[in-house]
Design an enzyme around this catalytic site. Structure first.
Site, short mmCIF file in Angstrom:
data_model
loop_
_atom_site.label_atom_id
_atom_site.label_comp_id
_atom_site.label_asym_id
_atom_site.label_seq_id
_atom_site.Cartn_x
_atom_site.Cartn_y
_atom_site.Cartn_z
N ARG A 112 -11.36 25.91 -0.47
CA ARG A 112 -10.63 26.51 -1.73
C ARG A 112 -10.07 25.74 -3.00
NH1 ARG A 112 -4.54 27.36 0.91
NH2 ARG A 112 -3.74 25.42 1.07
N GLU A 151 -1.57 29.14 -6.05
CA GLU A 151 -1.11 27.47 -6.50
C GLU A 151 -2.53 27.28 -7.81
OE1 GLU A 151 -0.38 25.55 -3.35
OE2 GLU A 151 1.75 26.65 -2.89
N GLU A 307 6.44 30.74 -0.78
CA GLU A 307 6.19 29.98 0.52
C GLU A 307 6.98 29.05 0.87
OE1 GLU A 307 1.59 28.39 0.55
OE2 GLU A 307 1.07 30.49 -0.57
N GLU A 355 -5.69 24.86 8.49
CA GLU A 355 -4.71 25.01 8.90
C GLU A 355 -4.10 25.59 10.25
OE1 GLU A 355 -3.20 27.59 5.36
OE2 GLU A 355 -3.16 25.41 4.49
N LYS A 356 -5.28 25.58 10.91
CA LYS A 356 -4.35 25.91 12.41
C LYS A 356 -3.37 25.11 13.42
CE LYS A 356 -8.51 23.58 14.78
NZ LYS A 356 -9.85 23.33 12.92
N PHE A 357 -2.89 24.06 12.63
CA PHE A 357 -2.18 23.53 13.36
C PHE A 357 -0.92 23.76 12.79
CE2 PHE A 357 -5.94 21.11 14.74
CZ PHE A 357 -5.66 21.21 16.15
C1 GLA Z 1 -0.31 25.86 -0.11
C2 GLA Z 1 -1.23 27.24 0.35
C3 GLA Z 1 -1.09 27.57 1.65
C4 GLA Z 1 -0.68 27.13 2.75
C5 GLA Z 1 0.47 26.22 2.71
C6 GLA Z 1 1.00 25.23 3.81
O1 GLA Z 1 1.11 26.23 -0.23
O2 GLA Z 1 -0.18 28.21 -1.05
O3 GLA Z 1 -1.85 28.78 1.67
O4 GLA Z 1 -2.09 26.50 2.49
O5 GLA Z 1 0.53 25.43 1.50
O6 GLA Z 1 1.53 24.61 4.26
#
Ligand code: GLA
Length: 678
Positions: A112, A151, A307, A355-357
């Site tokens: 991504r 981000e 987040e 990101e499964k962990f």
């Molecule tokens: C970033 C991204 C999220 C995710 C988190 C994981 O902040 O914006 O999509 O990947 O990291 O910590």
């Protein structure tokens, strides 16, 4: 636009990625969100491939469905645009949009955030999907705000593809007008780099030796602007249909590539993502710094913690899990420092993908887990804190944060590898944090007159106008504290005429004959009993006087710490790296001389005040393993208990004490300082 419409309380929730799950799970999730007190979720952030399966063909059925379910449960939606992850068809059709790294590698599809920000195809496609989403959902009452992209600047920012080179040339024309002026600004006579045509200018790719530093600095500025143009393109496409707040999630102190002072002007509400550096034992201090910077970007208006994590992340070398109570302390620290929304990545932990962990509000282990129970408790605590919403944090001390200066200092061939702006800012911030002094961050061009003391821990690059601004602040009665290798270059990384520190010579009342970087393990002794590392200067005093001198080392006998009176203010200069108790004593001396009052809390206790119209809310966050004395009496907003003078906050606990607005603080005690300096 000051806040999310329809808010009656603090906002609580997280990213939600329902497209990864079957519909029966959605029903379960919505019910669980209600149990946890969730009132806002961010949707659709990585959904482009589902929403536009083929170019120009849209399918909004999944969004219609989930937004309907959420609305039925009274949960509002922060609707994302999915443009951080263009679909496979986009790459097949527009391969020139792939970004290219500085050393010439083209990055492929499959993760991504990997697009050239200057690709016209990407700009068009991202604005088109934003337009479609806004057209469809602008009038949906559940959609209370918009979350553009994800981000910007991560995981990559600068791209050296052909589109970027052309866009860079255009950007340079707009900045310099003529090649003559560019050649002068970049000092291209050095190493024979003079340009005769605009199209001779390339992006500053990896070269045989050090590239033109002004060019590299401009490429950073260009990159931040190119990313910002992507945001603005989408934002404006949405704005056609709605007045709801539009934002994007920042990474305040953790994004090396974006000039957030500029960006903050373009968002309706500042939103920030923060993750602990898990292995650092002082990560709660860095969290506070990040939150203070975010609040400063927000102009002290309420901001969104968009987040953070309930426990471990998955992308650090050792992803240390948060211990019981740590998540609440983290969340409430953000609230203490001005956040009126607490959101996580993500609601339900993913079963597939990278990101499964990563932890989530609802872990793989489900509702029987400690994390889920703490998530539910936090939802209830935030509901109890609703009257804190909209209150403000005030600070009489500021630290200068200039990303342009960081970009410039980070380029190659500086006098010492020890010159770390981040290290110095953290060091000064940590000293102030320990003293219980709340800090704002400022840009050197800001109006500084409201601050009793302004610290410039490492301000290598200082544009001429900004130096004039700082001088005006001091002459008008302000107190400035500058550490070494500051005010060294101007806007284009050029050394101003005359001795260093360039535009700060007059305000500091001194000049530097020679920089004297120290050996790796060298320590120099100072006449006040302290010591320094990493750096020393050969200082010639002008109007400044020496507060401490070097006892030994390359500058023995010369001034190490100085103070200059200028107009009705003063300016301190510290020419070496002070640490621990030495730095703390220096900071205390500067605060005391400026008459700043503060109450130093017990070690590990964080105390921050948010002020409402009639009440102060004094957050006490205890990061230590020992019970700590509260600094205020009043009503505990979380438990509704009355707290008399002499109350305590339990080890690892949080108390938010409300009291009618009063002003009155006790001075810091010397024994507290010694205790904290250990
Ligand atoms: C970033 C991204 C999220 C995710 C988190 C994981 O902040 O914006 O999509 O990947 O990291 O910590």
């Amino acid at each position: 636009m000051s806040w999310i419409p329809g808010s009656t309380s603090l906002r609580y929730g997280g990213d939600y990625n329902p497209e990864q799950w079957d519909r029966e799970i959605w029903l379960e999730d919505v019910a669980l969100m209600m149990d946890a007190g969730v009132n806002l979720v961010s949707l659709g952030i990585f959904s482009w491939a589902v929403l536009e399966p083929r170019e120009g063909e849209y399918d909004f059925s999944f969004l219609d469905d989930i937004i309907g379910l959420l609305a039925g449960a009274g949960i509002d939606v922060d609707l994302g645009t999915p443009t951080a992850a263009p679909p496979a068809w986009f790459w097949k059709k527009y391969p020139a949009a792939h970004p290219v790294t500085r050393d010439g590698r083209t990055l492929g599809f499959g993760s991504r955030g990997m697009v050239s920000p200057s690709s016209p195809e990407y700009r068009r496609a991202s604005a088109a999907i934003a337009d479609q989403l806004a057209r469809r959902y602008a009038d949906n009452p559940a959609v209370v705000m918009w979350h553009v992209h994800n981000e910007y600047g991560a995981p990559i920012s600068d791209s050296y593809d052909d589109y970027s080179v052309l866009a860079f040339q255009r950007w340079l024309r707009a900045r310099y007008g003529t090649l003559d002026s560019l050649n002068r600004a970049w000092g291209t006579r050095f190493w024979g780099q003079v340009y005769g045509e605009w199209d001779e200018i390339d992006a500053p790719r990896v070269s045989a030796s050090v590239s033109n530093q002004a060019q590299r600095l401009d490429f950073q500025r260009f990159t931040s602007d190119a990313l910002l143009a992507c945001y603005v393109g989408e934002r404006d496409a949405i704005r056609v249909y709605t007045d709801a707040p539009i934002t994007t999630n920042f990474m305040a102190t953790n994004c090396p590539s974006v000039d957030y002072w500029k960006w903050a002007k373009e968002v309706d509400i500042v939103a920030n993502d923060h993750y602990l550096v898990a292995e650092r034992t002082d990560n709660h201090v860095l969290l506070a710094m990040d939150a203070d910077f975010t609040r400063s970007l927000a102009g002290n208006r309420p901001w969104i913690l968009m987040e953070h994590s309930t426990s471990a992340v998955n992308w650090q070398p050792r992803n240390i899990a948060k211990r019981a109570g740590e998540m609440a302390r983290n969340s409430l620290c953000h609230v203490a420092r001005g956040a009126d929304a607490v959101m996580f990545f993500q609601f339900r932990a993913s079963r597939f993908g990278a990101e499964k962990f990563h932890s989530a509000m609802l872990p793989h282990g489900g509702t029987g887990t400690r994390i889920w129970k703490e998530v539910v408790q936090l939802g209830s605590d935030l509901a109890g804190l609703s009257r804190v919403g909209g209150s403000r944090v005030t600070a009489s001390v500021a630290i200068v944060w200039s990303i342009e200066s960081f970009w410039a200092l980070d380029l190659e061939w500086r006098p010492s590898v020890e010159l770390g702006h981040r290290e110095r800012i953290e060091a000064f911030y940590t000293a102030l944090w320990g003293l219980g002094v709340t800090v704002d961050f400022v840009h050197p061009s800001h109006d500084l007159s409201g601050y009793d003391v302004v610290f410039a821990p490492s301000l290598y690059l200082l544009a001429e106008d900004d130096a004039v601004n700082i001088d005006g602040y001091v002459s008008g009665g302000g107190n400035l504290v500058v550490s070494y290798f500051s005010g060294i270059v101007g806007d284009n990384d050029e050394v101003p005429t005359g001795a260093s520190p360039g535009a700060l010579r007059d305000v500091l009342g001194l000049s530097i004959e020679e920089f004297l970087p120290l050996y790796e393990d060298q320590t120099v002794s100072l006449s006040d009993g302290g010591s320094g590392r990493a750096w020393a200067d050969d200082i010639t005093l002008g109007t400044a006087s020496a507060v401490a001198t070097y006892v030994d080392g390359p500058a023995a006998g010369k001034a190490a710490v100085t103070r200059n009176s200028r107009g009705s203010g003063s300016a301190w200069y510290v020419s070496t790296k002070l640490e621990g108790a030495d730095l703390l004593s220096f900071v205390v001396a500067a605060l005391d001389a400026a008459g700043v009052s503060y109450s130093a809390p017990a070690e590990g206790l964080e105390v921050v005040t948010r002020s409402g119209e009639t009440e102060d809310f004094i957050f006490h966050i205890n990061h230590s393993d020992a019970e700590a004395p509260l600094l205020a009496a009043g009503t505990d907003v979380l438990t509704r208990e009355e707290i008399a003078v002499g109350g305590t906050v339990p080890a690892g606990g949080v108390r938010v004490v409300a009291r009618p607005r009063v002003v009155g603080e006790t001075a810091v005690r010397t024994d507290d300082i010694h205790q904290m300096a250990r």
